[in-house]
Design a protein around this motif. Structure first.
Motif, PDB file in Angstrom:
ATOM      1  N   ALA A  85       6.734   5.182  -6.163  1.00 33.16           N
ATOM      2  CA  ALA A  85       6.622   6.317  -7.075  1.00 33.16           C
ATOM      3  C   ALA A  85       6.790   5.890  -8.532  1.00 33.16           C
ATOM      4  N   SER A  86       7.533   4.803  -8.779  1.00 36.74           N
ATOM      5  CA  SER A  86       7.788   4.384 -10.165  1.00 36.74           C
ATOM      6  C   SER A  86       6.740   3.414 -10.704  1.00 36.74           C
ATOM      7  N   LEU A  87       5.679   3.159  -9.953  1.00 41.84           N
ATOM      8  CA  LEU A  87       4.634   2.250 -10.432  1.00 41.84           C
ATOM      9  C   LEU A  87       3.891   2.870 -11.611  1.00 41.84           C
ATOM     10  N   PRO A  88       3.424   2.036 -12.553  1.00 39.80           N
ATOM     11  CA  PRO A  88       2.630   2.568 -13.668  1.00 39.80           C
ATOM     12  C   PRO A  88       1.322   3.185 -13.160  1.00 39.80           C
ATOM     13  N   PRO A  89       0.823   4.195 -13.841  1.00 37.13           N
ATOM     14  CA  PRO A  89      -0.399   4.877 -13.389  1.00 37.13           C
ATOM     15  C   PRO A  89      -1.611   3.952 -13.245  1.00 37.13           C
ATOM     16  N   GLU A  90      -1.760   2.961 -14.149  1.00 34.62           N
ATOM     17  CA  GLU A  90      -2.913   2.066 -14.049  1.00 34.62           C
ATOM     18  C   GLU A  90      -2.830   1.187 -12.801  1.00 34.62           C
ATOM     19  N   LEU A  91      -1.613   0.840 -12.378  1.00 34.23           N
ATOM     20  CA  LEU A  91      -1.452   0.047 -11.166  1.00 34.23           C
ATOM     21  C   LEU A  91      -1.730   0.906  -9.924  1.00 34.23           C
ATOM     22  N   LYS A  92      -1.324   2.165  -9.990  1.00 38.90           N
ATOM     23  CA  LYS A  92      -1.636   3.081  -8.881  1.00 38.90           C
ATOM     24  C   LYS A  92      -3.148   3.267  -8.760  1.00 38.90           C
ATOM     25  N   THR A  93      -3.829   3.379  -9.898  1.00 37.86           N
ATOM     26  CA  THR A  93      -5.285   3.520  -9.899  1.00 37.86           C
ATOM     27  C   THR A  93      -5.948   2.267  -9.333  1.00 37.86           C
ATOM     28  N   ALA A  94      -5.457   1.099  -9.731  1.00 35.71           N
ATOM     29  CA  ALA A  94      -6.008  -0.160  -9.221  1.00 35.71           C
ATOM     30  C   ALA A  94      -5.798  -0.258  -7.707  1.00 35.71           C
ATOM     31  N   LEU A  95      -4.625   0.164  -7.234  1.00 36.29           N
ATOM     32  CA  LEU A  95      -4.360   0.168  -5.786  1.00 36.29           C
ATOM     33  C   LEU A  95      -5.331   1.092  -5.056  1.00 36.29           C
ATOM     34  N   LYS A  96      -5.553   2.266  -5.614  1.00 41.57           N
ATOM     35  CA  LYS A  96      -6.438   3.244  -4.982  1.00 41.57           C
ATOM     36  C   LYS A  96      -7.874   2.721  -4.936  1.00 41.57           C
ATOM     37  N   GLU A  97      -8.345   2.134  -6.030  1.00 41.07           N
ATOM     38  CA  GLU A  97      -9.710   1.600  -6.068  1.00 41.07           C
ATOM     39  C   GLU A  97      -9.877   0.423  -5.113  1.00 41.07           C
ATOM     40  N   ALA A  98      -8.899  -0.478  -5.105  1.00 43.24           N
ATOM     41  CA  ALA A  98      -8.973  -1.641  -4.216  1.00 43.24           C
ATOM     42  C   ALA A  98      -8.922  -1.206  -2.752  1.00 43.24           C
ATOM     43  N   THR A  99      -8.117  -0.188  -2.470  1.00 41.96           N
ATOM     44  CA  THR A  99      -8.039   0.327  -1.101  1.00 41.96           C
ATOM     45  C   THR A  99      -9.370   0.937  -0.682  1.00 41.96           C
ATOM     46  N   GLY A 100     -10.002   1.704  -1.563  1.00 46.46           N
ATOM     47  CA  GLY A 100     -11.296   2.302  -1.248  1.00 46.46           C
ATOM     48  C   GLY A 100     -12.361   1.244  -0.988  1.00 46.46           C
ATOM     49  N   LYS A 101     -12.388   0.207  -1.817  1.00 49.87           N
ATOM     50  CA  LYS A 101     -13.367  -0.871  -1.629  1.00 49.87           C
ATOM     51  C   LYS A 101     -13.097  -1.640  -0.336  1.00 49.87           C
ATOM     52  N   LEU A 102     -11.815  -1.860  -0.039  1.00 54.35           N
ATOM     53  CA  LEU A 102     -11.469  -2.569   1.197  1.00 54.35           C
ATOM     54  C   LEU A 102     -11.868  -1.751   2.422  1.00 54.35           C
ATOM     55  N   TYR A 103     -11.606  -0.457   2.400  1.00 54.86           N
ATOM     56  CA  TYR A 103     -11.989   0.389   3.542  1.00 54.86           C
ATOM     57  C   TYR A 103     -13.510   0.421   3.712  1.00 54.86           C
ATOM     58  N   ALA A 104     -14.256   0.484   2.609  1.00 56.17           N
ATOM     59  CA  ALA A 104     -15.716   0.478   2.698  1.00 56.17           C
ATOM     60  C   ALA A 104     -16.214  -0.859   3.255  1.00 56.17           C
ATOM     61  N   ALA A 105     -15.625  -1.964   2.789  1.00 55.06           N
ATOM     62  CA  ALA A 105     -16.023  -3.280   3.289  1.00 55.06           C
ATOM     63  C   ALA A 105     -15.660  -3.430   4.760  1.00 55.06           C
ATOM     64  N   THR A 106     -14.532  -2.859   5.165  1.00 51.52           N
ATOM     65  CA  THR A 106     -14.118  -2.918   6.568  1.00 51.52           C
ATOM     66  C   THR A 106     -15.084  -2.141   7.451  1.00 51.52           C
ATOM     67  N   ALA A 107     -15.490  -0.963   7.001  1.00 51.87           N
ATOM     68  CA  ALA A 107     -16.443  -0.162   7.774  1.00 51.87           C
ATOM     69  C   ALA A 107     -17.791  -0.868   7.874  1.00 51.87           C
TER      70      ALA A 107
END
Length: 169
Positions: A85-107
């Motif tokens: 919860a205490s992560l900076p917003p830009e790091l949370k955004t980077a996590l969300k984008e990387a997760t989306g790309k990883l899930y798409a690549a996995t599919a």
């Protein structure tokens, strides 16, 4: 208590060099997801291009430890709710984008592997069918489908089609 053989001292096991806090974990996880996404995309392309099995095996060999580290670091990050919860917003955004790309690549990777497996199955079934038909060839030299009648034709060669001479006549 574990028994230790003091005659043969054992090497100390290396400790895992995992990130210590949520910020380090998040940064490491983003980098790892980017590398894992690239590896999955490379594997998908190799499967679609029908690359040699040795090349695919090397990709799988590279993928396994990355996947294990990804699972462990993401688990550690999920458990640390306050740190997450205490992560900076830009790091949370980077996590969300990387997760989306990883899930798409996995599919995409799963689909490529499924299609590649289906194509391989069709090829194996075809080869098995051809071999089965060849093994069911007649075992005598007189066959209706050979020569159109009761005439003699040379028997097919092979272990299942050997001919024997009847010497009792």
């Amino acid at each position: 208590m574990d028994k230790v053989d003091v005659r043969f001292p054992q090497q100390a096991r290396p400790t895992a060099n995992l990130p210590k806090n949520a910020q380090e974990r998040a940064i490491a996880l983003v980098e790892l997801m980017v590398r894992l996404t690239a590896l999955l995309e490379r594997e998908s392309a190799a499967v679609r291009a029908r690359r040699p099995a040795k090349e695919l095996a090397q990709i799988v060999k590279d993928k396994q430890p990355m996947t294990l580290v990804y699972e462990e670091v993401s688990r550690l990050l999920r458990v640390d709710r306050d740190g997450l919860a205490s992560l900076p917003p830009e790091l949370k955004t980077a996590l969300k984008e990387a997760t989306g790309k990883l899930y798409a690549a996995t599919a995409d990777n799963a689909e490529a592997l499924r299609v590649g497996s289906a194509a391989q199955k069709v090829m194996v079934d075809t080869v098995v069918g051809v071999i089965s038909r060849q093994q069911k060839a007649p075992s005598t030299a007189y066959a209706a489908h050979m020569g159109g009648g009761r005439g003699y034709s040379a028997p097919p060669s092979g272990p299942r089609t050997s001919a024997a001479l009847n010497t009792r006549l």
